[in-house]
Write a protein that holds these residues in place. Structure first.
Motif, PDB file in Angstrom:
ATOM      1  N   THR A  79      34.007  30.732  99.213  1.00 41.53           N
ATOM      2  CA  THR A  79      33.018  31.475  99.995  1.00 41.53           C
ATOM      3  C   THR A  79      33.433  31.562 101.453  1.00 41.53           C
ATOM      4  O   THR A  79      34.117  30.682 101.973  1.00 41.53           O
ATOM      5  CB  THR A  79      31.631  30.803  99.910  1.00 41.53           C
ATOM      6  N   THR A 109      23.723  31.269 101.830  1.00 40.46           N
ATOM      7  CA  THR A 109      23.313  30.627 100.570  1.00 40.46           C
ATOM      8  C   THR A 109      23.062  29.122 100.726  1.00 40.46           C
ATOM      9  O   THR A 109      22.922  28.410  99.736  1.00 40.46           O
ATOM     10  CB  THR A 109      24.386  30.847  99.486  1.00 40.46           C
ATOM     11  N   LEU A 156      27.171  28.777  82.915  1.00 38.39           N
ATOM     12  CA  LEU A 156      28.079  29.285  83.947  1.00 38.39           C
ATOM     13  C   LEU A 156      29.232  30.060  83.310  1.00 38.39           C
ATOM     14  O   LEU A 156      29.584  31.144  83.778  1.00 38.39           O
ATOM     15  CB  LEU A 156      28.612  28.125  84.794  1.00 38.39           C
ATOM     16  N   SER A 167      27.764  33.406  81.918  1.00 36.67           N
ATOM     17  CA  SER A 167      27.227  34.326  82.928  1.00 36.67           C
ATOM     18  C   SER A 167      28.267  34.744  83.962  1.00 36.67           C
ATOM     19  O   SER A 167      28.144  35.812  84.560  1.00 36.67           O
ATOM     20  CB  SER A 167      26.027  33.700  83.638  1.00 36.67           C
ATOM     21  N   SER A 168      29.275  33.908  84.183  1.00 34.74           N
ATOM     22  CA  SER A 168      30.302  34.217  85.186  1.00 34.74           C
ATOM     23  C   SER A 168      31.679  33.826  84.646  1.00 34.74           C
ATOM     24  O   SER A 168      32.231  32.798  85.048  1.00 34.74           O
ATOM     25  CB  SER A 168      30.011  33.457  86.481  1.00 34.74           C
ATOM     26  N   PRO A 169      32.228  34.632  83.760  1.00 38.54           N
ATOM     27  CA  PRO A 169      33.527  34.283  83.162  1.00 38.54           C
ATOM     28  C   PRO A 169      34.628  34.050  84.200  1.00 38.54           C
ATOM     29  O   PRO A 169      35.567  33.312  83.940  1.00 38.54           O
ATOM     30  CB  PRO A 169      33.855  35.487  82.272  1.00 38.54           C
ATOM     31  N   ASP A 170      34.489  34.633  85.381  1.00 37.46           N
ATOM     32  CA  ASP A 170      35.487  34.425  86.422  1.00 37.46           C
ATOM     33  C   ASP A 170      35.451  32.992  86.970  1.00 37.46           C
ATOM     34  O   ASP A 170      36.383  32.556  87.632  1.00 37.46           O
ATOM     35  CB  ASP A 170      35.290  35.423  87.563  1.00 37.46           C
ATOM     36  N   LYS A 171      34.398  32.258  86.650  1.00 38.87           N
ATOM     37  CA  LYS A 171      34.261  30.863  87.080  1.00 38.87           C
ATOM     38  C   LYS A 171      34.564  29.902  85.927  1.00 38.87           C
ATOM     39  O   LYS A 171      34.063  28.789  85.884  1.00 38.87           O
ATOM     40  CB  LYS A 171      32.874  30.634  87.655  1.00 38.87           C
ATOM     41  N   ARG A 172      35.401  30.345  85.010  1.00 38.93           N
ATOM     42  CA  ARG A 172      35.764  29.553  83.835  1.00 38.93           C
ATOM     43  C   ARG A 172      36.294  28.176  84.222  1.00 38.93           C
ATOM     44  O   ARG A 172      35.943  27.167  83.628  1.00 38.93           O
ATOM     45  CB  ARG A 172      36.785  30.318  82.994  1.00 38.93           C
ATOM     46  N   ALA A 220      33.485  25.929  85.274  1.00 37.02           N
ATOM     47  CA  ALA A 220      32.663  25.579  84.112  1.00 37.02           C
ATOM     48  C   ALA A 220      33.344  24.511  83.264  1.00 37.02           C
ATOM     49  O   ALA A 220      32.696  23.563  82.809  1.00 37.02           O
ATOM     50  CB  ALA A 220      32.373  26.823  83.270  1.00 37.02           C
TER      51      ALA A 220
END
Length: 128
Positions: free
Chosen positions: A38, A46, A97, A100-105, A108
């Motif tokens: 981020t 956030t 996770l 919902s957010s495969p880019d954050k595999r 997770a």
């Protein structure tokens, strides 16, 4: 197998305490921003959300740790239930996770594999 489950659950709890520290205490620091990818602006925007989310991770760690202690002192039923609740919730949250957010595999898997293994080991140990 119960001992293996408790060690894995303890590791999972420590990982979630570390996540709590990052989300609730150091969210806007350069190091934590690098971990989560981020910008300074995104982290600032956030900050309250991350603060709250960090406490969810801390509470899951506490539930799991209390379960470990209870099993260690002979309160097997209550301790096992708490380890299942805490580590199971960690694994379930990681699955959410991942879906919902495969880019954050990677994130997770880092936060979900160890608690999942703890749950499986506790299940096998409990059935033995």
């Amino acid at each position: 197998m119960i001992a293996v489950a408790l060690v894995l659950a303890g590791i999972a709890a420590l990982v979630h305490v570390y996540i709590f520290v990052m989300e609730s205490l150091t969210w806007t620091s350069a190091k934590t921003r690098a971990v989560f990818g981020t910008s300074a602006e995104e982290a600032e925007a956030t900050k309250e959300l991350a603060y709250n989310q960090g406490f969810y991770n801390l509470f899951l760690a506490i539930v799991t740790a209390v379960g470990i202690v209870l099993v260690a002192v002979g309160s097997d039923a209550a301790g096992t239930a708490l380890v299942f609740a805490g580590a199971g919730s960690m694994a379930a949250a990681a699955a959410v996770l991942l879906v919902s957010s495969p880019d954050k595999r990677g994130a997770a898997l880092k936060q979900g594999v160890i608690p999942l293994l703890a749950v499986l080991a506790m299940l096998v140990g409990s059935l033995a």
